[in-house]
Motif scaffolding. Structure first.
Motif, PDB file in Angstrom:
ATOM      1  N   TYR A 192       0.822  -1.224   0.000  1.00  0.00           N
ATOM      2  CA  TYR A 192       0.000   0.000   0.000  1.00  0.00           C
ATOM      3  C   TYR A 192       0.855   1.273   0.000  1.00  0.00           C
ATOM      4  N   PRO A 193       1.880   1.407   0.877  1.00  0.00           N
ATOM      5  CA  PRO A 193       2.681   2.632   0.852  1.00  0.00           C
ATOM      6  C   PRO A 193       3.359   2.869  -0.498  1.00  0.00           C
ATOM      7  N   GLU A 194       3.864   1.786  -1.121  1.00  0.00           N
ATOM      8  CA  GLU A 194       4.509   1.926  -2.416  1.00  0.00           C
ATOM      9  C   GLU A 194       3.531   2.434  -3.476  1.00  0.00           C
ATOM     10  N   MET A 195       2.305   1.896  -3.453  1.00  0.00           N
ATOM     11  CA  MET A 195       1.316   2.313  -4.446  1.00  0.00           C
ATOM     12  C   MET A 195       0.847   3.744  -4.211  1.00  0.00           C
ATOM     13  N   LEU A 196       0.790   4.161  -2.954  1.00  0.00           N
ATOM     14  CA  LEU A 196       0.485   5.561  -2.658  1.00  0.00           C
ATOM     15  C   LEU A 196       1.552   6.479  -3.247  1.00  0.00           C
ATOM     16  N   GLU A 231      13.025   1.990   2.919  1.00  0.00           N
ATOM     17  CA  GLU A 231      11.700   1.852   3.519  1.00  0.00           C
ATOM     18  C   GLU A 231      10.796   2.958   2.992  1.00  0.00           C
ATOM     19  N   ILE A 232       9.672   2.559   2.433  1.00  0.00           N
ATOM     20  CA  ILE A 232       8.690   3.517   1.932  1.00  0.00           C
ATOM     21  C   ILE A 232       7.520   3.541   2.902  1.00  0.00           C
ATOM     22  N   THR A 233       7.253   4.688   3.459  1.00  0.00           N
ATOM     23  CA  THR A 233       6.177   4.832   4.433  1.00  0.00           C
ATOM     24  C   THR A 233       4.939   5.422   3.780  1.00  0.00           C
ATOM     25  N   LYS A 234       3.841   5.303   4.462  1.00  0.00           N
ATOM     26  CA  LYS A 234       2.566   5.778   3.931  1.00  0.00           C
ATOM     27  C   LYS A 234       2.594   7.269   3.612  1.00  0.00           C
ATOM     28  N   ASP A 235       3.278   8.047   4.406  1.00  0.00           N
ATOM     29  CA  ASP A 235       3.279   9.503   4.242  1.00  0.00           C
ATOM     30  C   ASP A 235       4.492  10.024   3.471  1.00  0.00           C
ATOM     31  N   MET A 236       5.267   9.137   2.893  1.00  0.00           N
ATOM     32  CA  MET A 236       6.469   9.581   2.177  1.00  0.00           C
ATOM     33  C   MET A 236       6.105  10.460   0.983  1.00  0.00           C
ATOM     34  N   THR A 237       6.842  11.549   0.807  1.00  0.00           N
ATOM     35  CA  THR A 237       6.623  12.455  -0.318  1.00  0.00           C
ATOM     36  C   THR A 237       7.594  12.106  -1.446  1.00  0.00           C
TER      37      THR A 237
END
Length: 240
Positions: free
Chosen positions: A86-90, A123-129
């Protein structure tokens, strides 16, 4: 090559696989896990590869985040361990939205997606810009695949402008775009297909009858190809 991709899908799990108790149970476990992890609402759209063979001890589900409207995959093994992206797709959606905004500004009908491949995973987080990602990954190349409806107004200048505007937003790195340009019927067929898959291999687009396929690349030294060469590709003169 670092790529990025975007996918949408809207197929019911029950319509594809019936309403078996196992399917419902799997969907419920994954939805509850994701809701607790991200404090959002999720819906499993359908099940793909499932356990039952010697080489497959997991089940793949295709999930929609109801708040962000993002599609992604979640894999669960028989011990109910879940791996999802999910974070990657966001993040991919954030990248693609930059290209899509530039496309709309040029008055063209298209959709874009990007796939990220890292030499050294971060690491890719949900809020990463986008800015965070580019800084932490030291990405020096971004590639975008764009499915575009054929239009007499498409020119080398417009295709370059889309890449240039995205390059300016990202503040580097080098960007290349592959434009797959389809006439009306084929464009509709391809987009219908894209709505039903969670991942796509760009090479699969070659099985469709496209009008032209145009590659545009921008580096710190400027555009690689001339307007003349790009316009020839638009007319199909330089496509194999």
């Amino acid at each position: 090559m670092k790529k990025v991709s975007i996918i949408v899908m809207g197929i019911s799990i029950l319509s594809l696989f019936g309403c078996s108790d196992l399917n419902k149970q799997t969907a419920n476990i994954i939805e509850e896990y994701l809701s607790e992890k991200y404090n959002e609402s999720f819906e499993v759209k359908y099940l793909g590869e499932r356990w039952g063979t010697k080489s497959n001890n997991t089940v793949t589900t295709y999930v929609k985040a109801l708040d962000s409207n993002i599609m992604f995959t979640a894999l669960m093994d028989k011990s109910e361990n879940i791996v999802e992206n999910y974070p990657e797709m966001l993040l991919m959606n954030k990248f693609a939205s930059v290209f899509n905004k530039a496309i709309i500004a040029e008055g063209l009908d298209a959709s874009s997606w990007i796939r990220i491949h890292l030499e050294q995973p971060i690491e890719i987080t949900k809020d990463m810009t986008i800015e965070d990602y580019l800084q932490k990954s030291n990405a020096d190349y971004i590639h975008v695949e764009i499915v575009m409806k054929n239009d007499k107004s498409i020119t080398a200048e417009k295709l370059k402008t889309i890449v240039q505007q995205s390059y300016d937003v990202f503040n580097g790195p080098s960007i290349s775009a592959t434009y797959w340009i389809f006439n009306d019927d084929e464009y509709k067929e391809v987009n219908d297909k894209l709505k039903k898959v969670a991942n796509i291999d760009p090479s699969s687009l070659e099985s469709y009858e496209y009008h032209s396929m145009v590659f545009v690349e921008l580096t710190e030294n400027g555009f690689v190809d001339s307007d003349e060469d790009i316009n020839k590709r638009l007319e199909g003169e330089m496509n194999e």
